[in-house]
Enzyme design. Structure first.
Site, PDB file in Angstrom:
ATOM      1  N   LYS A   1       0.839  -1.196   0.000  1.00 11.54           N
ATOM      2  CA  LYS A   1       0.000   0.000   0.000  1.00 11.54           C
ATOM      3  C   LYS A   1       0.879   1.254   0.000  1.00 11.54           C
ATOM      4  O   LYS A   1       2.013   1.206   0.479  1.00 11.54           O
ATOM      5  CB  LYS A   1      -0.863   0.035   1.275  1.00 11.54           C
ATOM      6  CG  LYS A   1      -1.988  -0.973   1.307  1.00 11.54           C
ATOM      7  CD  LYS A   1      -2.786  -0.840   2.604  1.00 11.54           C
ATOM      8  CE  LYS A   1      -3.917  -1.845   2.682  1.00 11.54           C
ATOM      9  NZ  LYS A   1      -4.957  -1.667   1.650  1.00 11.54           N
TER      10      LYS A   1
ATOM     11  N   ARG B   1     -10.274 -11.545   1.953  1.00 12.36           N
ATOM     12  CA  ARG B   1     -11.142 -12.584   1.375  1.00 12.36           C
ATOM     13  C   ARG B   1     -10.458 -13.947   1.397  1.00 12.36           C
ATOM     14  O   ARG B   1     -11.122 -14.974   1.472  1.00 12.36           O
ATOM     15  CB  ARG B   1     -11.559 -12.160  -0.044  1.00 12.36           C
ATOM     16  CG  ARG B   1     -10.412 -12.003  -0.997  1.00 12.36           C
ATOM     17  CD  ARG B   1     -10.786 -11.189  -2.236  1.00 12.36           C
ATOM     18  NE  ARG B   1     -10.794  -9.755  -1.977  1.00 12.36           N
ATOM     19  CZ  ARG B   1     -11.085  -8.844  -2.890  1.00 12.36           C
ATOM     20  NH1 ARG B   1     -11.416  -9.196  -4.115  1.00 12.36           N
ATOM     21  NH2 ARG B   1     -11.061  -7.569  -2.579  1.00 12.36           N
TER      22      ARG B   1
HETATM   23  N1  BES Z   1      -7.989  -3.801   4.351  1.00 16.23           N
HETATM   24  C1  BES Z   1      -8.173  -3.427   3.010  1.00 16.23           C
HETATM   25  C2  BES Z   1      -9.483  -2.679   2.763  1.00 16.23           C
HETATM   26  C3  BES Z   1      -9.625  -1.342   3.424  1.00 16.23           C
HETATM   27  C4  BES Z   1      -9.428  -0.196   2.696  1.00 16.23           C
HETATM   28  C5  BES Z   1     -10.034  -1.239   4.727  1.00 16.23           C
HETATM   29  C6  BES Z   1      -9.585   1.034   3.284  1.00 16.23           C
HETATM   30  C7  BES Z   1     -10.188  -0.016   5.312  1.00 16.23           C
HETATM   31  C8  BES Z   1      -9.977   1.126   4.590  1.00 16.23           C
HETATM   32  C9  BES Z   1      -8.187  -4.646   2.082  1.00 16.23           C
HETATM   33  O1  BES Z   1      -7.416  -5.713   2.522  1.00 16.23           O
HETATM   34  C10 BES Z   1      -7.652  -4.193   0.773  1.00 16.23           C
HETATM   35  O2  BES Z   1      -6.544  -3.763   0.750  1.00 16.23           O
HETATM   36  N2  BES Z   1      -8.461  -4.280  -0.269  1.00 16.23           N
HETATM   37  C11 BES Z   1      -8.066  -3.827  -1.552  1.00 16.23           C
HETATM   38  C12 BES Z   1      -8.592  -4.806  -2.559  1.00 16.23           C
HETATM   39  C13 BES Z   1      -8.052  -4.586  -3.955  1.00 16.23           C
HETATM   40  C14 BES Z   1      -6.589  -4.933  -4.005  1.00 16.23           C
HETATM   41  C15 BES Z   1      -8.840  -5.423  -4.910  1.00 16.23           C
HETATM   42  C16 BES Z   1      -8.661  -2.443  -1.783  1.00 16.23           C
HETATM   43  O3  BES Z   1      -9.785  -2.209  -1.362  1.00 16.23           O
HETATM   44  O4  BES Z   1      -7.969  -1.600  -2.337  1.00 16.23           O
HETATM   45 ZN    ZN Z   2      -5.387  -5.539   1.937  1.00 20.11          ZN
END
Ligand code: BES
Ligand code: ZN
Ligand code: ZN
Length: 496
Positions: free
Chosen positions: A276, A350
């Site tokens: 990230k 997931r």
């Molecule tokens: N933990 C994150 C989702 C999240 C985003 C929680 C913002 C709280 C605030 C999750 O594991 C994630 O990173 N999801 C990705 C999925 C993508 C790679 C398809 C996302 O939402 O960007």
């Molecule tokens: Zn994630």
């Protein structure tokens, strides 16, 4: 905080401040309480309305010191909005806001007046919930405590103190304390909250509340074949844990329903190799808010004893980009036997939920509800207001939405039709862990759906609602504890 219920005339209530809910365009003819407070305050209440200093608008305040005809040191009028839109959710917020307003003035003892015109036991629960959740501060690691003051005592001035009203008070206290318990867990930074620490907290909770506790460690998960969960865990030096808590209803059981509550427990989400951006990454300590909500719910469930069996499952991992981390393109075999192509290591929630949901079915859960900070896409879709709700079963969906409504937790049903399957195609495995650019919260839910098969299931995406970026008048900045009350309500109100 001490909580008590009294039916004393308001003039005689001895407290630091009396909270009085006041409506817009208050009908003074009908409102006996208005008249009695007005006379005990020497006409103050009528005057603030007449001069429009106070209009009753939702979450506004007017404070009077030393009301001449009352034993209370202060009266705080809290705007409760329009009378015909007033409900337990409004009351909860108004009381919480009143408590936060008074706390800031170093007031430690508060009484809330429940007008016989509208009050019933449900309003008692809501008022207590508002006071206790409003009192919460995420200040555990602040060493200068003088700025903070938390309430010593809360008194509810109600039309009755009979057993029914007393029980409502206890229920509200149990729910709110469970919600705050969750908020404490979620607020823990990742250096103090890793999967094993979360498991220890769960173990302690189980011991204190008389729940059964079980921990599946890495070896056990490998034996079982939880390749998706282990794949996420392998980038971290912190070992993963699958935390299991069990509640059994008092015998004889009135139903065979066995509810499974599954919560995402990523104690920190760096994204892994699909790392990230650093901006805002500190917030990813709240990526275990689903697991935290499940633990909070189990705390209240152990105390309130609903008629259904409940098993909690929390897959707990740290998602790190270590030397042994899984890579984009890796193919893992899930507990279900299905293979997954990990196209993005940041879509880890997931993966761990897939194995936990499969395991929940193996344990005999007849109904499944999961909560997860699963996608940024749900924040795009619903903002920070509503939880995104996905389901494969209309009856369970309706039960859940009505539980949420009763608890004043905003949730919104999202679509989950098979057309979205198009978005989840892998050339090399059974399913990829991400879809294309569009409908990201839905493809995440579609992925989970593959693993619950025909078991009735609801998925709550709480990524937008489990954390407040800014304080609200009724709630501190930080973890919200969303979904705890809905989970408990769902279990408590289970009828055939
Ligand atoms: N933990 C994150 C989702 C999240 C985003 C929680 C913002 C709280 C605030 C999750 O594991 C994630 O990173 N999801 C990705 C999925 C993508 C790679 C398809 C996302 O939402 O960007
Ligand atoms: Zn994630
Ligand atoms: Zn995550």
């Amino acid at each position: 905080m001490q909580t008590s219920l009294i039916a004393t005339p308001i003039q005689d209530v001895e407290t630091g401040a009396l909270i009085l809910l006041s409506f817009e365009k208050e009908d003074r003819e009908k409102a006996e309480l208005f008249a009695s407070v007005n006379s005990a305050t020497g006409g103050w209440l009528a005057e603030i309305y007449d001069t429009a200093e106070f209009t009753g608008k939702s979450l506004t305040f007017a404070l009077l010191h030393r009301p001449p005809g009352m034993k209370s040191r202060r009266v705080l009028a809290v705007g409760a909005g329009k009378r015909d839109r007033f409900d337990t959710a409004e009351l909860r917020k108004a009381v919480a806001a009143g408590v936060r307003h008074l706390k800031a003035k170093s007031c430690r003892s508060i009484a809330v007046v429940l007008d016989p015109l509208w009050a019933n036991p449900e309003y008692v629960s809501a008022a207590v919930e508002g006071a206790i959740t409003g009192d919460f501060e995420p200040s555990r690691y602040k060493t200068a405590k003088e700025e903070e003051c938390s309430l010593d005592s809360l008194t509810l001035v109600a039309p009755s103190t009979s057993a029914e009203w007393q029980e409502a008070l206890d229920r509200g206290r149990i729910l709110a304390e469970a919600q705050n318990f969750t908020r404490e867990l979620v607020n823990e930074p990742a250096n103090r909250m890793n999967p094993m620490v979360l498991a220890d907290r769960a173990r302690r909770l189980a011991e204190e509340q008389g729940l059964e506790f079980e921990l599946l460690d890495r070896d056990r998960m490998a034996q079982l074949g939880m390749g998706a969960l282990l794949g996420v865990a392998q980038g971290s030096d912190e070992p993963p844990a699958l935390i299991i808590l069990r509640y059994q209803p008092p015998k004889p059981a009135s139903t065979n329903v066995h509810l499974g509550l599954v919560g995402k427990g990523v104690t920190f989400d760096t994204g892994g190799i699909s790392i990230k951006p650093s901006d805002g990454m500190e917030k990813m300590k709240y990526d275990m808010a689903g697991g935290g909500a499940v633990l909070g719910a189990m705390r209240a469930i152990a105390q309130l004893k609903p008629p259904v069996a409940v098993t909690a499952l929390i897959p707990a991992v740290e998602n790190m980009p270590g030397g042994r981390a899984q890579r984009p393109g890796d193919i893992v075999t899930t507990l279900s036997g299905k293979t997954v192509e990990v196209l993005n290591t940041d879509a880890e929630g997931r993966l761990i939920l897939a194995d936990a949901l499969t395991y929940a079915r193996r344990l005999g859960c007849t109904h499944l509800v999961d909560a997860a900070t699963l996608t940024g896409a749900i924040v795009v879709a619903l903002g920070h207001v509503n939880v995104g709700v996905f389901s494969n079963n209309q009856d369970l969906l309706e039960r859940l939405l009505s539980a949420a409504k009763e608890e004043g937790e905003k949730m919104w049903a999202m679509p989950l039709d098979d057309d979205y399957k198009e978005y989840l195609k892998s050339a090399f495995a059974d399913i990829p862990n991400i879809g294309n650019r569009w409908g990201g919260a839905i493809t995440a839910a579609m992925f989970l759906k593959e693993f619950v098969e025909d078991t009735p299931w609801v998925h709550l995406d709480i990524a937008g609602t489990a954390w407040l970026d800014d304080a609200k008048p009724f709630m501190a900045k930080g973890p919200s504890g969303v979904a705890v009350r809905t989970f408990v309500n769902l279990a408590m109100n289970w009828k055939a």
